[in-house]
Design a protein around this motif. Sequence first.
Motif, PDB file in Angstrom:
ATOM      1  N   ARG A  75       0.561  -1.341   0.140  1.00 52.76           N
ATOM      2  CA  ARG A  75       0.044   0.147  -0.063  1.00 52.76           C
ATOM      3  C   ARG A  75       1.002   1.607  -0.161  1.00 52.76           C
ATOM      4  O   ARG A  75       2.153   0.701   0.506  1.00 52.76           O
ATOM      5  CB  ARG A  75      -0.836   0.144   1.580  1.00 52.76           C
ATOM      6  CG  ARG A  75      -2.323  -0.901   1.184  1.00 52.76           C
ATOM      7  CD  ARG A  75      -2.805  -1.649   2.862  1.00 52.76           C
ATOM      8  NE  ARG A  75      -3.491  -0.348   3.007  1.00 52.76           N
ATOM      9  CZ  ARG A  75      -3.798  -0.207   4.073  1.00 52.76           C
ATOM     10  NH1 ARG A  75      -3.676  -1.362   4.452  1.00 52.76           N
ATOM     11  NH2 ARG A  75      -5.059   0.113   4.309  1.00 52.76           N
ATOM     12  N   LEU A  92       0.136  -1.680  -4.688  1.00 50.86           N
ATOM     13  CA  LEU A  92      -1.899  -1.356  -4.392  1.00 50.86           C
ATOM     14  C   LEU A  92      -2.414  -0.289  -4.426  1.00 50.86           C
ATOM     15  O   LEU A  92      -2.553  -0.042  -2.821  1.00 50.86           O
ATOM     16  CB  LEU A  92      -2.207  -2.452  -3.896  1.00 50.86           C
ATOM     17  CG  LEU A  92      -2.027  -4.229  -3.756  1.00 50.86           C
ATOM     18  CD1 LEU A  92      -2.955  -5.028  -2.879  1.00 50.86           C
ATOM     19  CD2 LEU A  92      -3.194  -3.903  -5.728  1.00 50.86           C
ATOM     20  N   ASP A  94      -4.344   1.960  -5.191  1.00 54.37           N
ATOM     21  CA  ASP A  94      -6.092   2.176  -5.052  1.00 54.37           C
ATOM     22  C   ASP A  94      -5.488   3.916  -5.181  1.00 54.37           C
ATOM     23  O   ASP A  94      -6.426   4.875  -5.226  1.00 54.37           O
ATOM     24  CB  ASP A  94      -6.477   2.041  -4.098  1.00 54.37           C
ATOM     25  CG  ASP A  94      -7.412   2.867  -3.486  1.00 54.37           C
ATOM     26  OD1 ASP A  94      -8.754   2.129  -4.357  1.00 54.37           O
ATOM     27  OD2 ASP A  94      -8.560   2.519  -2.842  1.00 54.37           O
ATOM     28  N   GLY A  97      -9.983   4.977  -5.812  1.00 59.90           N
ATOM     29  CA  GLY A  97     -10.389   5.587  -4.644  1.00 59.90           C
ATOM     30  C   GLY A  97     -10.060   6.210  -3.731  1.00 59.90           C
ATOM     31  O   GLY A  97     -10.267   7.000  -3.784  1.00 59.90           O
ATOM     32  N   ASP A  98      -8.813   6.871  -4.434  1.00 61.43           N
ATOM     33  CA  ASP A  98      -7.942   8.296  -3.220  1.00 61.43           C
ATOM     34  C   ASP A  98      -6.705   8.675  -4.670  1.00 61.43           C
ATOM     35  O   ASP A  98      -5.626   8.331  -4.815  1.00 61.43           O
ATOM     36  CB  ASP A  98      -7.188   8.577  -2.547  1.00 61.43           C
ATOM     37  CG  ASP A  98      -6.448   9.139  -1.891  1.00 61.43           C
ATOM     38  OD1 ASP A  98      -6.827   9.872  -1.950  1.00 61.43           O
ATOM     39  OD2 ASP A  98      -5.442   8.823  -0.290  1.00 61.43           O
ATOM     40  N   SER A 114       0.204   1.074 -10.898  1.00 55.47           N
ATOM     41  CA  SER A 114      -0.855   0.274  -9.691  1.00 55.47           C
ATOM     42  C   SER A 114      -1.646  -0.890  -9.695  1.00 55.47           C
ATOM     43  O   SER A 114      -2.122  -1.005 -10.862  1.00 55.47           O
ATOM     44  CB  SER A 114      -2.364   1.437  -9.460  1.00 55.47           C
ATOM     45  OG  SER A 114      -3.060   1.121  -8.149  1.00 55.47           O
ATOM     46  N   ASP A 116      -3.987  -3.066  -8.801  1.00 55.50           N
ATOM     47  CA  ASP A 116      -5.358  -3.096  -9.072  1.00 55.50           C
ATOM     48  C   ASP A 116      -6.137  -2.943  -9.897  1.00 55.50           C
ATOM     49  O   ASP A 116      -7.533  -1.896 -10.047  1.00 55.50           O
ATOM     50  CB  ASP A 116      -5.737  -2.351  -7.360  1.00 55.50           C
ATOM     51  CG  ASP A 116      -5.854  -0.928  -6.986  1.00 55.50           C
ATOM     52  OD1 ASP A 116      -4.828  -0.469  -8.133  1.00 55.50           O
ATOM     53  OD2 ASP A 116      -5.002   0.269  -5.717  1.00 55.50           O
ATOM     54  N   LEU A 131      -5.118  -8.341  -7.451  1.00 55.17           N
ATOM     55  CA  LEU A 131      -6.487  -8.159  -7.094  1.00 55.17           C
ATOM     56  C   LEU A 131      -7.289  -9.545  -6.493  1.00 55.17           C
ATOM     57  O   LEU A 131      -7.623  -9.788  -5.435  1.00 55.17           O
ATOM     58  CB  LEU A 131      -7.270  -7.148  -7.587  1.00 55.17           C
ATOM     59  CG  LEU A 131      -6.898  -5.553  -6.929  1.00 55.17           C
ATOM     60  CD1 LEU A 131      -8.210  -5.366  -7.975  1.00 55.17           C
ATOM     61  CD2 LEU A 131      -7.305  -5.162  -5.692  1.00 55.17           C
ATOM     62  N   LYS A 256     -17.436  -4.963  -4.618  1.00 55.62           N
ATOM     63  CA  LYS A 256     -17.115  -4.083  -4.302  1.00 55.62           C
ATOM     64  C   LYS A 256     -17.607  -3.217  -5.465  1.00 55.62           C
ATOM     65  O   LYS A 256     -17.105  -4.098  -6.514  1.00 55.62           O
ATOM     66  CB  LYS A 256     -15.446  -3.814  -4.050  1.00 55.62           C
ATOM     67  CG  LYS A 256     -15.165  -4.178  -2.661  1.00 55.62           C
ATOM     68  CD  LYS A 256     -14.395  -4.350  -2.478  1.00 55.62           C
ATOM     69  CE  LYS A 256     -14.060  -3.990  -1.242  1.00 55.62           C
ATOM     70  NZ  LYS A 256     -11.639  -4.279  -0.577  1.00 55.62           N
ATOM     71  N   PRO A 258     -15.134  -0.903  -8.818  1.00 56.12           N
ATOM     72  CA  PRO A 258     -13.607  -0.290  -8.372  1.00 56.12           C
ATOM     73  C   PRO A 258     -14.011   1.118  -8.794  1.00 56.12           C
ATOM     74  O   PRO A 258     -14.294   1.099  -9.605  1.00 56.12           O
ATOM     75  CB  PRO A 258     -12.770  -1.650  -9.596  1.00 56.12           C
ATOM     76  CG  PRO A 258     -13.702  -2.255  -9.833  1.00 56.12           C
ATOM     77  CD  PRO A 258     -15.155  -2.574  -8.852  1.00 56.12           C
ATOM     78  N   GLY A 259     -13.398   2.280  -7.858  1.00 59.20           N
ATOM     79  CA  GLY A 259     -13.524   3.524  -8.846  1.00 59.20           C
ATOM     80  C   GLY A 259     -14.989   3.779  -8.279  1.00 59.20           C
ATOM     81  O   GLY A 259     -15.302   4.947  -8.598  1.00 59.20           O
ATOM     82  N   ASN A 309      -9.833  -4.775   5.278  1.00 63.86           N
ATOM     83  CA  ASN A 309      -8.695  -5.989   5.161  1.00 63.86           C
ATOM     84  C   ASN A 309      -7.911  -7.156   5.612  1.00 63.86           C
ATOM     85  O   ASN A 309      -6.760  -7.483   6.239  1.00 63.86           O
ATOM     86  CB  ASN A 309      -7.792  -4.705   5.688  1.00 63.86           C
ATOM     87  CG  ASN A 309      -7.929  -3.122   5.420  1.00 63.86           C
ATOM     88  OD1 ASN A 309      -7.972  -2.994   4.541  1.00 63.86           O
ATOM     89  ND2 ASN A 309      -8.579  -1.820   6.621  1.00 63.86           N
TER      90      ASN A 309
END
Length: 372
Positions: A75, A92, A94, A97-98, A114, A116, A131, A256, A258-259, A309
């Motif tokens: 991460r 990963l 993300d 997500g961020d 990345s 993911d 993933l 989930k 993604p995004g 997690n």
Amino acid sequence: MTTVGVLRETAGRERRVALTPDGVALLRRGNLRVLVEAGAGRPAWFDDQAYAEAGAEVGSRQQVYDESGVLLVVRPPDDLAALAAGRILIGLLDPLGDPAPAEMLAAQGVTAISLDLLPRTLSRAQPMDALTSQANVAGYKSALLAAEAYGGFFPMLVTAAGTTRPAQVLVLGAGVAGLQALATARRLGALVTGYDVREAARADIASTGAAVLELASGQQTADGYARELAGEAATRQLAALTEAVPRFDVVITTAKVPGGRSPLLVSQEALAVMRPGSVVIDLGGNVAGATADTRTITDHGVTVIGAPNLASTVPVAASTAYARNVVALVQNLMPEGILSLDGTDELLAAVLVTHGGEVVHPRLRDYQKETR
């Protein structure tokens, strides 16, 4: 000779490490120098001596930053500012997500990759699919966590004192994590049922030996992920699940997007009428009132565990699988020990977030336009 650095994870509760000693040995065969931060593998039970014996050098965090051309993480590290221009960061990350760290890395001249973002439909990318590997671990652990939290037996037991019925387990979301949760719960002896918004997932659910919960159907994206339901369709789905969920002793949610925003699948109304002693495990952010890394018991006696997690709680297996994914990617980018960022490679184009001082991933560029 290119140096590949391995950083100790800084995220709270994170016990995984980006490269295991076995992974070190594979990279060394490719004429790569491997430099591991002291103590990086300790939370996952890989000590510094094991890395040294596999051919890695062990040094300080600053040494890893200073001497590594490629840096491996699980991460994003807390000290992103320590990354110098020209470095390559793989993990990963993300970015959907961020997105903020991506802009920071671009400004620093760091190339960010990345895992993911890897397209699951690209067959040659499968060995690099972190993933999937991590979801597999999380799905397995979710069933064990549910069995531990549930006050009864998962299997049917016939004893001199009588017969106990098996637990009824519902898994919402039949991606990798959901299917592994179904399979593991079934191996533990529970009666399992699965649900997914994608019609195509019904056969996958049935392949685990589980029953299929019939509700609203939906679509999947070109990358093989579930597409988020909206408006009236989402309302109908939630109403149907609110009626169905209380029939089960254990519910595991794994859905989930993604995004995108995780769908609400277990409402407060459903929790309020579940039987006392029931358990809800929330991997996907789908449960009303669930808090990450927290176990709560509702006023009605339902245990709700926020567990986004879970892979990090199985650090040996998760790190070993993740390291294989990372090694496969590095070997693809550096087949002769020399880094090659081929702009025409569809795999690289899918995972490349920043390069040359810019955010280059199309979805992130679109985000920048929307927020400016």
